[in-house]
Each structure stands twice: as structure tokens, then as C-alpha cells.
Design a protein around this motif. Structure first.
Motif, PDB file in Angstrom:
ATOM      1  N   UNK A   7      30.056  62.984 141.328  1.00  0.00           N
ATOM      2  CA  UNK A   7      30.727  62.061 140.426  1.00  0.00           C
ATOM      3  C   UNK A   7      31.565  61.090 141.253  1.00  0.00           C
ATOM      4  N   UNK A   8      31.979  60.003 140.602  1.00  0.00           N
ATOM      5  CA  UNK A   8      32.899  59.080 141.246  1.00  0.00           C
ATOM      6  C   UNK A   8      32.328  57.742 141.644  1.00  0.00           C
ATOM      7  N   UNK A   9      31.040  57.556 141.495  1.00  0.00           N
ATOM      8  CA  UNK A   9      30.459  56.266 141.838  1.00  0.00           C
ATOM      9  C   UNK A   9      30.853  55.202 140.828  1.00  0.00           C
ATOM     10  N   UNK A  10      30.460  53.959 141.118  1.00  0.00           N
ATOM     11  CA  UNK A  10      30.765  52.879 140.193  1.00  0.00           C
ATOM     12  C   UNK A  10      30.682  51.534 140.856  1.00  0.00           C
ATOM     13  N   UNK A  11      31.206  50.546 140.146  1.00  0.00           N
ATOM     14  CA  UNK A  11      31.214  49.163 140.626  1.00  0.00           C
ATOM     15  C   UNK A  11      32.625  48.810 141.070  1.00  0.00           C
ATOM     16  N   UNK A  12      32.738  48.252 142.249  1.00  0.00           N
ATOM     17  CA  UNK A  12      34.042  47.882 142.785  1.00  0.00           C
ATOM     18  C   UNK A  12      33.917  46.594 143.585  1.00  0.00           C
ATOM     19  N   UNK A  18      36.845  53.829 146.337  1.00  0.00           N
ATOM     20  CA  UNK A  18      36.253  54.802 145.426  1.00  0.00           C
ATOM     21  C   UNK A  18      36.358  56.177 146.073  1.00  0.00           C
ATOM     22  N   UNK A  19      36.384  57.197 145.230  1.00  0.00           N
ATOM     23  CA  UNK A  19      36.383  58.572 145.725  1.00  0.00           C
ATOM     24  C   UNK A  19      35.236  59.322 145.063  1.00  0.00           C
ATOM     25  N   UNK A  20      34.338  59.805 145.900  1.00  0.00           N
ATOM     26  CA  UNK A  20      33.212  60.587 145.411  1.00  0.00           C
ATOM     27  C   UNK A  20      33.536  62.075 145.510  1.00  0.00           C
ATOM     28  N   UNK A  79      34.385  65.941 149.265  1.00  0.00           N
ATOM     29  CA  UNK A  79      34.819  64.648 148.751  1.00  0.00           C
ATOM     30  C   UNK A  79      34.598  63.568 149.802  1.00  0.00           C
ATOM     31  N   UNK A  80      34.469  62.347 149.319  1.00  0.00           N
ATOM     32  CA  UNK A  80      34.350  61.210 150.222  1.00  0.00           C
ATOM     33  C   UNK A  80      35.259  60.101 149.710  1.00  0.00           C
ATOM     34  N   UNK A  81      36.347  59.873 150.414  1.00  0.00           N
ATOM     35  CA  UNK A  81      37.244  58.772 150.097  1.00  0.00           C
ATOM     36  C   UNK A  81      36.757  57.533 150.825  1.00  0.00           C
ATOM     37  N   UNK A  82      36.445  56.496 150.070  1.00  0.00           N
ATOM     38  CA  UNK A  82      35.896  55.277 150.638  1.00  0.00           C
ATOM     39  C   UNK A  82      36.873  54.132 150.410  1.00  0.00           C
TER      40      UNK A  82
END
Length: 121
Positions: A7-12, A18-20, A79-82
């Protein structure tokens, strides 16, 4: 059967964050490693971030300094903090785990279904 749930994807917008999240529910005996891959349009799937044998984050050169991988062993999650996202980060991001379930005597690789990350310029 183990299904990794992302979860956590999207448009930015470019420069945003974003945080996955990825969780491995179900009957897990042991997780050897977890990591994140991505596949951009017309590109091969590539490793984005994982862990070294010492437990430190290991990153693709294109994301080093901007992405941070972390893990919660109690929750079987990664988790992946981007941060400072760029349009070239646009891709489907996949969680990967090398784990053993209670129903197996061996470790196997499992994948999540993928979550879309789109970065607009």
C-alpha cells in the motif's frame, strides 16, 4: 499461500514524498530478507532497496540519499520512504520477500501485487 500486501502508492508532484508499506500476513515461520523492486514503463524490473547481511539499507544508485528502507520484524513488514521524488521514479513498485512458511521446509521468494507510483513534473 503467502500474499504480500502493499500500500501507499499514488500520484505526487516532483519533489514530493510517498511511503510504501508491505506486510507479509499469514503463517510465516521466518523471513530471511525483504526488499523493494520497481518496473518503469518499457523497462526491466530493478532492485530499488534491500538490506545488507548486516541489516543496513542497500540502495540503487539512482535513489541513494532520497529513499530509505526500514523493517518491522514484529509485523513482518517492510517500508520504503521516498523523498524528493522525480518523474523518473514513476513505476510499479513491488515488494519482495524471501521467507519460509509453517507449511514448508524451504525458503522461497514471494512478490506483492505491485503499487503504482506516478511522479508528475
Amino acid at each position: 499461500q503467502v500474499q504480500l500486501v502493499e500500500s501507499g502508492g499514488g500520484l505526487v508532484q516532483a519533489g514530493g514524498s510517498l511511503r510504501l508499506s508491505c506486510a507479509a500476513p499469514g503463517s510465516i515461520f521466518s523471513i530471511n530478507s525483504m526488499g523493494w523492486y520497481r518496473q518503469g514503463p518499457g523497462k526491466q524490473r530493478e532492485l530499488v532497496a534491500g538490506f545488507t547481511s548486516g541489516g543496513r539499507g542497500n540502495y540503487a544508485s539512482s535513489v541513494k540519499g532520497r529513499f530509505t528502507i526500514s523493517r518491522d520484524n514484529a509485523k513482518n513488514s517492510v517500508y520504503l520512504q521516498m523523498n524528493s521524488l522525480k518523474p523518473e521514479d514513476t513505476a510499479i513498485y513491488y515488494c519482495n520477500a524471501y521467507l519460509r512458511t509453517h507449511y514448508s521446509s524451504t525458503y522461497d521468494f514471494y512478490w506483492g501485487q505491485g503499487t503504482q507510483v506516478t511522479v508528475s513534473s
